[in-house]
Design a protein around this motif. Structure first.
Motif, PDB file in Angstrom:
ATOM      1  N   PRO A 154       0.826  -1.215   0.000  1.00 24.99           N
ATOM      2  CA  PRO A 154       0.000   0.000   0.000  1.00 24.99           C
ATOM      3  C   PRO A 154       0.856   1.260   0.000  1.00 24.99           C
ATOM      4  O   PRO A 154       2.016   1.249   0.444  1.00 24.99           O
ATOM      5  N   GLN A 157       2.209   4.328   3.619  1.00 27.76           N
ATOM      6  CA  GLN A 157       2.287   3.522   4.832  1.00 27.76           C
ATOM      7  C   GLN A 157       3.757   3.309   5.201  1.00 27.76           C
ATOM      8  O   GLN A 157       4.606   3.176   4.321  1.00 27.76           O
ATOM      9  N   SER A 224      -3.533   1.517  -3.674  1.00 20.86           N
ATOM     10  CA  SER A 224      -4.236   2.107  -2.539  1.00 20.86           C
ATOM     11  C   SER A 224      -4.477   1.045  -1.472  1.00 20.86           C
ATOM     12  O   SER A 224      -4.383  -0.153  -1.721  1.00 20.86           O
ATOM     13  N   LEU A 225      -4.806   1.508  -0.286  1.00 15.65           N
ATOM     14  CA  LEU A 225      -4.978   0.582   0.837  1.00 15.65           C
ATOM     15  C   LEU A 225      -6.138  -0.377   0.609  1.00 15.65           C
ATOM     16  O   LEU A 225      -6.054  -1.567   0.951  1.00 15.65           O
ATOM     17  N   TRP A 228      -5.078  -3.018  -1.869  1.00 18.75           N
ATOM     18  CA  TRP A 228      -4.112  -3.906  -1.217  1.00 18.75           C
ATOM     19  C   TRP A 228      -4.813  -4.914  -0.308  1.00 18.75           C
ATOM     20  O   TRP A 228      -4.440  -6.090  -0.270  1.00 18.75           O
ATOM     21  N   ARG A 229      -5.825  -4.481   0.422  1.00 19.44           N
ATOM     22  CA  ARG A 229      -6.577  -5.408   1.283  1.00 19.44           C
ATOM     23  C   ARG A 229      -7.246  -6.496   0.455  1.00 19.44           C
ATOM     24  O   ARG A 229      -7.270  -7.673   0.847  1.00 19.44           O
TER      25      ARG A 229
END
Length: 238
Positions: A154, A157, A224-225, A228-229
């Motif tokens: 991500p 971070q 983006s987060l 990524w999740r």
């Protein structure tokens, strides 16, 4: 972001920006020293070759001697302070948001993420075509850099990258992120990474590690987060 000339990638991490600013500062100090020395030599040669120019005012001049001591010392102190700030930036995070383990193996990379409740492990190998030829990629932009499973991280971070090796010394290098860390068997080295913008960042093993050393590209996808999740939940890359 800074863009280099030709086709080089710009600085895409906080560490790379700090290193680039330090490089510009060192170049500026070097140009300033060159100009000062050139002017001083010009004054000396002009005074020795011209009867109209009197060198008497510069001989045993306390002010000039003081400047010759203070200015170089101030330049060295300024450069030392800037380099110290760069060294502090290279220190591992005390409380990282994410930890990524990088294992160098002859001749591929293994990435592990066991954080945030995820257990994600992939082996990143140079992509091959149907004939077994290495370096094949659909897009010519990633020729000899395309891998089957890239490292997905991500953006924005604090990522702690822990590198090691299972056989010989490798080196995990990403120039656009200002990262180059040796992977030593039996030893874990840490390098901080904060990627500022999404994209694809490539590098190469920069330590001669055997016959297929050229077949160990580093391929990192910054997303983006939320994306990524989703990747972590699927258990594989895109």
């Amino acid at each position: 972001m800074f863009k280099f000339f030709c086709t080089f990638m710009g600085c895409q991490s906080y560490l790379c920006l700090k290193l680039f600013h330090y490089f510009l500062m060192v170049c500026a100090v070097g140009v300033w020293i060159f100009c000062m020395v050139s002017v001083s030599l010009g004054v000396i040669f002009a005074s020795s070759s011209s009867d109209r120019f009197h060198f008497r005012g510069y001989h045993h001049n306390n002010s000039i001697e003081l400047m010759g001591i203070v200015l170089p010392a101030a330049s060295l102190i300024f450069m030392a302070f800037a380099s110290y700030r760069c060294l502090i930036t290279m220190e591992p995070f005390k409380s990282p948001s994410l930890t990524v383990k990088v294992l160098g193996v002859q001749w591929y990379w293994q990435y592990e993420i066991q954080d945030w409740g995820y257990d994600w492990t992939v082996e990143s190998r140079l992509k091959k075509n149907a004939f077994g030829e290495v370096g094949f990629q659909d897009s010519v932009d990633w020729w000899l850099y395309g891998v089957d499973y890239p490292l997905v991280v991500p953006i924005n971070q604090k990522i702690q990258v822990v590198v090691t090796s299972s056989d010989v010394i490798h080196s995990w290098a990403l120039p656009s992120l200002g990262i180059k860390m040796d992977c030593v068997p039996g030893m874990s080295n840490c390098v901080p990474m904060v990627i500022l913008s999404p994209g694809v960042y490539t590098g190469m093993c920069s330590e001669l590690c055997g016959a297929n050393h050229s077949q160990m590209p580093v391929f990192v996808e910054a997303v983006s987060l939320d994306i990524w999740r989703d990747v972590m939940k699927k258990g594989s890359s895109f």
